[in-house]
Scaffold this active site. Structure first.
Site, short mmCIF file in Angstrom:
data_model
loop_
_atom_site.label_atom_id
_atom_site.label_comp_id
_atom_site.label_asym_id
_atom_site.label_seq_id
_atom_site.Cartn_x
_atom_site.Cartn_y
_atom_site.Cartn_z
N ASN A 178 0.81 -1.18 0.01
CA ASN A 178 0.04 0.08 -0.12
C ASN A 178 1.15 1.37 0.07
O ASN A 178 1.39 1.75 0.87
CB ASN A 178 -0.78 -0.02 1.44
CG ASN A 178 -1.93 -1.21 1.04
OD1 ASN A 178 -2.88 -1.12 0.46
ND2 ASN A 178 -1.78 -2.21 1.85
N GLU A 179 1.10 1.74 -1.18
CA GLU A 179 2.02 2.94 -1.50
C GLU A 179 1.51 4.24 -0.88
O GLU A 179 0.35 4.27 -0.65
CB GLU A 179 2.56 2.85 -2.78
CG GLU A 179 3.07 1.61 -3.54
CD GLU A 179 4.43 1.47 -2.95
OE1 GLU A 179 5.08 1.86 -1.94
OE2 GLU A 179 5.10 0.90 -3.67
N PRO A 180 2.25 5.21 -0.73
CA PRO A 180 1.73 6.50 -0.41
C PRO A 180 0.62 6.95 -1.25
O PRO A 180 0.69 6.71 -2.38
CB PRO A 180 2.98 7.16 -0.55
CG PRO A 180 4.12 6.65 -0.34
CD PRO A 180 3.67 5.30 -0.75
#
Length: 640
Positions: A178-180
């Protein structure tokens, strides 16, 4: 066993007992956090919490549902769970697992597949039924991904939800993939990987260009639905993101910060990853502390830097305004504290690190260039002062050479043999075989055995050339080629008795008075940490035979000791610094653009020179003598 009792965070209840000396709850953070002195403590703690729930559920005839991560961080957990299964009968037959993520596209038997990783590092060693193992599929078509993700979410629901979700944390603050920018309510889905994430994974894939662009991951909402969450972090390179996750605001830019709203989360940290937390960095601001000499030094150095004053110019007002009144009451007056710390730091300056009489010294170098990168100036100084210095290169470093460099050396040998009429059918056949191994290797795949030999020889000759510049003759260069490293992959085997025995044999043969080893935790592949483990076990083995050298720790290319931690600072002149740089230059395969640069894209010689000059600048700002550069060391005291 020494036990430490800590009161639970206000969100918990009762009292917690941590089975590791020196473990403590972290104050002043927005989620419960525990700090252990070592990475081993982190792994054991989480493994025992998981094992306790499994035993409780097994006794009640219920399943235990676990959310599992991959990567270097949870390896200690899996090894301890495997040990508990083998030695204490921990039964996984009623455990259901859901893995966090998988690259897409990715075949399950690929070298880089998390499916394969989980089986090699955990599932093949315990009795989790195959039907109970769930791992996102990277081998399905793009049109099938959404339906698969929906089914994955439903399978978690059907299993009764996740009881314990284990997590690592990325440098961008991502959990899972879950990236920025990920939504707090997101569920299992396909995502585009952040450039930093792909860069950090580049070493596993032998180049960033081979890292997949996408992955399938559990969503933030999926993770937050777990009944208990453990977030693990190891090493200095995670300290900044841990600070943001635990003391910053909830923000999609640091996805791990969303865990602040989880009612049953626990961050489990080693001392290095917790170092930037306010209550760890400045504990006197939160509680009454026992003022040891080390803590006093840390406080005064911090105060000097905070007030931008040399130590001997600090006054009582500076102490009072920065929560250090208690230090004055217990260890004062101010003038004595100032002088004591100043003298202590002055005493770390050591222009003769080997002592005044010639002695025998071993510098252990995890890779073939760590000796000159990390302590090349001290190496020069020790040799110049007449000591018998040996360098023990623990691994070949053969996976860290570009294919084009290997082929360039093959070209040279071929032309050399032709020039002098030494070419034979056997040499031509071998040359052709090596070229085919390189040409036919799929992107991101391991090298063939002959190519690895060529790359290992490149690193070996570079190491001898670099050591020669520092003053170490070739006959004092020892290439140990430890077995744990010989996988041809970034991921290595655990340290075994054979690794320890090889090092112990060298210690017995040379009987050194001093030993230097890499003590950093920021090595992106963990090789430095594993090499240190092997050395320390070997030292323990030979201690019974009265081989008891002084043991000094240096840092690698990624981090430097804070000034309060430094116990020996070796001054480097401009001339010695230049020799160090020239020694680093001899490692041509690592120059300009190294295959595994870590988290810092500067060349190794630039990092090394700027780091040592910065240490000298800090010492000067504290009011100590000014030097061109300083190399820093810490005496081994039982922990890295």
């Amino acid at each position: 066993m020494n036990m430490l009792v800590e009161h639970a965070n206000s969100r918990g209840s009762g009292t917690r007992v941590y089975d590791e000396p020196g473990a403590r709850a972290v104050e002043g953070v927005k989620s419960p956090a525990i700090m252990f002195r070592t990475s081993d403590g982190v792994g054991r703690h989480v493994a025992h919490e998981v094992a306790a729930l499994i035993r409780e559920r097994n006794a009640a005839g219920k399943a235990t549902v676990l959310g599992l991560p991959t990567g270097s961080t949870p390896v200690g957990v899996y090894r301890e769970l495997i040990r508990l299964h083998r030695e204490e009968g921990l039964d996984f037959s009623n455990v259901v697992t859901f893995n966090l993520d998988e690259y897409w596209p990715m075949k399950p038997d690929s070298l880089h597949s998390y499916n394969r990783w989980m089986r090699e590092n955990f599932f093949n060693h315990v009795n989790v039924p195959e039907a109970n193992i769930h791992i996102p599929r990277g081998d399905i078509g793009r049109i099938e991904v959404e339906e698969f993700c929906r089914q994955y979410e439903q399978a978690i629901v059907d299993a009764g939800g996740i009881d314990i979700q284990m997590l690592g944390i990325g440098r961008t603050g991502h959990i899972g993939f879950n990236e920025p920018g990920s939504s707090k309510s997101s569920r299992t889905r396909i995502i585009n990987l952040d450039p930093v994430t792909r860069r950090d994974a580049a070493s596993d894939f032998f180049g960033e260009e081979n890292v997949p662009q996408r992955a399938i991951t559990m969503g933030v909402g999926t993770i937050l639905s777990a009944r208990k969450v453990f977030v693990m972090a190891l090493g200095e390179h995670k300290a900044k993101v841990i600070y943001k996750s635990l003391e910053g605001p909830e923000t999609p830019e640091i996805v791990a910060s969303f865990l602040q709203s989880h009612e049953n989360v626990e961050f489990v940290l080693d001392a290095a990853s917790a170092a930037q937390l306010t209550s760890v960095k400045t504990p006197w601001r939160f509680e009454h502390v026992e003022w040891t000499p080390l803590l006093e030094r840390r406080a005064v150095v911090w105060l000097s830097q905070q007030e931008k004053k040399p130590i001997l110019k600090l006054d009582a007002r500076d102490f009072h305004e920065n929560h250090l009144t208690d230090l004055i009451h217990e260890s004062g007056p101010v003038e004595r504290i100032r002088q004591r710390v100043f003298d202590d730091l002055l005493g770390t300056l050591c222009p003769q690190p080997g002592g005044q009489s010639p002695t025998k010294i071993i510098v252990f170098s995890p890779h073939p260039d760590d000796d000159v990168i990390s302590m090349g100036g001290t190496l020069c100084t020790l040799c110049d002062q007449g000591h018998e210095v040996h360098v023990a290169y623990q691994t070949s470093g053969n996976i860290a050479v570009f294919d084009h460099d290997a082929l360039r050396h093959v070209d040279y040998v071929s032309e050399f043999l032709d020039l002098f009429g030494l070419q034979t059918p056997a040499s031509m056949q071998l040359e052709q075989k090596i070229r085919q191994q390189v040409a036919q290797k799929p992107p991101g795949a391991c090298d063939g055995p002959d190519v690895l030999k060529v790359k290992g020889l490149i690193r070996k000759t570079e190491a001898v050339a670099g050591a020669h510049i520092a003053g170490v003759p070739g006959e004092r260069c020892h290439f140990l080629d430890l077995p744990f490293y010989q996988t041809g992959q970034v991921h290595k085997k655990p340290i075994g008795q054979e690794d320890v025995d090889i090092i112990a044999a060298l210690l017995r043969e040379l009987q050194p008075t001093q030993v230097y080893l890499a003590g950093d935790l920021s090595d992106p592949h963990g090789t430095h940490r594993m090499c240190a483990e092997a050395i320390l076990k070997a030292l323990a083995a030979v201690e019974k035979e009265n081989v008891t050298p002084e043991v000094w720790l240096y840092r690698g290319a990624w981090q430097e000791y804070d000034p309060h931690e430094i116990e020996r600072a070796v001054p480097l002149s401009p001339e010695v610094t230049l020799r160090k740089k020239l020694a680093i230059f001899r490692h041509e395969s690592q120059k300009d653009a190294a295959l595994f640069p870590g988290h810092d894209e500067r060349e190794f010689w630039v990092r090394a020179e700027e780091r040592t000059k910065n240490t000298a600048r800090i010492y000067n700002e504290l009011g100590l003598p000014e030097f061109y550069a300083l190399e820093a060391f810490r005496r081994y005291d039982g922990i890295l």
